[in-house]
Design a protein around this motif. Structure first.
Motif, PDB file in Angstrom:
ATOM      1  N   ALA A 184      45.510  29.100  45.887  1.00  0.00           N
ATOM      2  CA  ALA A 184      44.971  30.335  45.435  1.00  0.00           C
ATOM      3  C   ALA A 184      45.837  30.679  44.332  1.00  0.00           C
ATOM      4  CB  ALA A 184      44.929  31.388  46.563  1.00  0.00           C
ATOM      5  N   LYS A 185      45.668  31.542  43.371  1.00  0.00           N
ATOM      6  CA  LYS A 185      46.392  31.954  42.259  1.00  0.00           C
ATOM      7  C   LYS A 185      47.073  33.283  42.819  1.00  0.00           C
ATOM      8  CE  LYS A 185      43.048  31.619  39.172  1.00  0.00           C
ATOM      9  NZ  LYS A 185      42.497  31.661  38.010  1.00  0.00           N
ATOM     10  N   HIS A 215      45.157  35.676  35.816  1.00  0.00           N
ATOM     11  CA  HIS A 215      44.227  34.878  36.689  1.00  0.00           C
ATOM     12  C   HIS A 215      43.044  35.274  36.975  1.00  0.00           C
ATOM     13  CE1 HIS A 215      48.317  34.304  39.335  1.00  0.00           C
ATOM     14  NE2 HIS A 215      48.335  33.604  38.332  1.00  0.00           N
ATOM     15  N   ALA A 222      41.652  34.183  42.936  1.00  0.00           N
ATOM     16  CA  ALA A 222      42.638  35.021  42.570  1.00  0.00           C
ATOM     17  C   ALA A 222      42.931  36.170  43.619  1.00  0.00           C
ATOM     18  CB  ALA A 222      42.366  35.573  41.247  1.00  0.00           C
ATOM     19  N   ALA A 241      47.885  41.049  36.266  1.00  0.00           N
ATOM     20  CA  ALA A 241      47.534  40.152  37.205  1.00  0.00           C
ATOM     21  C   ALA A 241      46.197  39.524  36.746  1.00  0.00           C
ATOM     22  CB  ALA A 241      47.365  40.614  38.714  1.00  0.00           C
ATOM     23  N   ARG A 242      45.103  40.239  36.445  1.00  0.00           N
ATOM     24  CA  ARG A 242      43.823  39.912  35.889  1.00  0.00           C
ATOM     25  C   ARG A 242      44.199  39.156  34.626  1.00  0.00           C
ATOM     26  NH1 ARG A 242      41.561  45.567  37.919  1.00  0.00           N
ATOM     27  NH2 ARG A 242      41.240  45.150  40.183  1.00  0.00           N
ATOM     28  N   GLN A 262      39.808  38.051  37.669  1.00  0.00           N
ATOM     29  CA  GLN A 262      39.625  39.412  38.644  1.00  0.00           C
ATOM     30  C   GLN A 262      39.824  38.755  40.050  1.00  0.00           C
ATOM     31  OE1 GLN A 262      38.717  42.531  38.896  1.00  0.00           O
ATOM     32  NE2 GLN A 262      38.931  42.364  41.214  1.00  0.00           N
ATOM     33  N   GLU A 263      40.648  39.391  40.901  1.00  0.00           N
ATOM     34  CA  GLU A 263      40.943  38.724  42.174  1.00  0.00           C
ATOM     35  C   GLU A 263      39.832  39.341  43.019  1.00  0.00           C
ATOM     36  OE1 GLU A 263      41.639  43.296  42.281  1.00  0.00           O
ATOM     37  OE2 GLU A 263      42.310  41.594  40.915  1.00  0.00           O
ATOM     38  N   SER A 308      41.450  47.441  43.389  1.00  0.00           N
ATOM     39  CA  SER A 308      40.902  46.211  43.587  1.00  0.00           C
ATOM     40  C   SER A 308      39.426  46.354  43.843  1.00  0.00           C
ATOM     41  CB  SER A 308      41.636  45.603  44.896  1.00  0.00           C
ATOM     42  OG  SER A 308      41.346  44.275  44.767  1.00  0.00           O
ATOM     43  N   ALA A 319      49.064  36.719  42.761  1.00  0.00           N
ATOM     44  CA  ALA A 319      49.882  37.735  41.950  1.00  0.00           C
ATOM     45  C   ALA A 319      50.699  38.564  42.880  1.00  0.00           C
ATOM     46  CB  ALA A 319      49.124  38.696  41.082  1.00  0.00           C
ATOM     47  N   GLY A 332      52.630  31.563  40.402  1.00  0.00           N
ATOM     48  CA  GLY A 332      51.880  32.824  40.283  1.00  0.00           C
ATOM     49  C   GLY A 332      52.552  33.586  39.202  1.00  0.00           C
TER      50      GLY A 332
END
Length: 261
Positions: free
Chosen positions: A31-32, A76, A8, A72-73, A78-79, A130, A34, A52
């Motif tokens: 990659a996923k 997908h 993510a 976003a989380r 946690q980035e 983040s 956001a 996305g």
């Protein structure tokens, strides 16, 4: 850290220019992605093309940033990667004299504050939110790496031109905080680097007459052209994937050193 399929990532300013190119490069690695952007329609379009998620986010507003990460989380997880590309580039001298009337005025404080809030505080907010999330993740390898952050400064951080007082100040702040943030996060396995792009062919420049764009390209020592956003994206991916790159501010500018104007 390898950009493995399904990892993510969040890209601020990902609906256009350098951010869009980076989002596309990361999506090409499966990659996923956001996308955080104020242009909701364009963000939705790009996100749809990449599979996305689009998040309408004002990076200068803490609640908006928090809502963006939450969305976003939810989509997908946690980035592990954040690329900060959101920014503005206003022009205005600190003070100016009207040639006809002789009246003297200074740049509006509101413009200076807005530029700092978007370019500098926005980068700070997104990095902080983040990194806090990345700290909850298990390390990826024996070295303890959890995530990577790439900030976008500018050659104006070092070579600010006439009329760039707000912009140069904000980007110098991004450059200046990159190493301290990397040191703050060194015990948590989160790397932080910054790119200082030169003159790139982005929507900010696309509106200029072709003659003006050609003059800018001619000012670059080599190659004599504007930078391609895909080149920025390649460097962003390199900084993410190269584990020994940390606390660095890398110029990407064809060796240009900006003159006063």
């Amino acid at each position: 850290m390898q950009i493995d399929p399904g990892i993510a990532v969040v890209v601020t300013g990902g609906a256009s220019g350098l951010g869009e190119a980076t989002a596309r490069a990361l999506a090409a690695k499966s990659a996923k992605v956001a996308i955080f952007d104020m242009n909701e329609q364009r963000a939705e379009q790009v996100a749809s093309e990449l599979g996305g998620v689009a998040c309408m986010v004002d990076v200068s507003d803490e609640s908006s940033v928090e809502a963006g990460f939450a969305k976003a989380r939810e989509a997908h997880g946690q980035e592990r990667v954040l690329v900060n590309c959101a920014g503005v580039a206003p022009v205005g001298k600190l003070v100016r004299r009207d040639r006809e009337t002789g009246a003297i005025s200074h740049a509006p404080l509101a413009q200076f504050e807005k530029t700092l809030r978007i370019n500098l505080i926005g980068t700070f907010l997104c990095a902080a939110k983040s990194a806090a999330g990345m700290m909850t993740l298990d390390p990826l390898d024996e070295h303890g790496e959890r995530g990577a952050i790439v900030n976008t400064a500018s050659v104006a951080a070092e070579d600010g031109q006439i009329g760039q007082v707000s912009y140069a100040a904000s980007k110098a702040g991004v450059k200046g905080m990159t190493l301290p943030i990397a040191r703050d996060l060194m015990g948590e396995g989160i790397r932080v680097n910054a790119i200082l792009p030169g003159i790139f062919h982005t929507p900010m420049l696309a509106g200029l007459p072709e003659k003006a764009q050609a003059a800018l390209a001619e000012a670059v020592p080599f190659p004599k052209r504007l930078g391609d956003p895909e080149e920025f994206a390649k460097l962003a991916c390199f900084l993410i994937e190269t584990g020994y790159m940390n606390g660095e501010c890398v110029r990407l500018d064809g060796a240009i050193r900006m003159p006063p104007k």
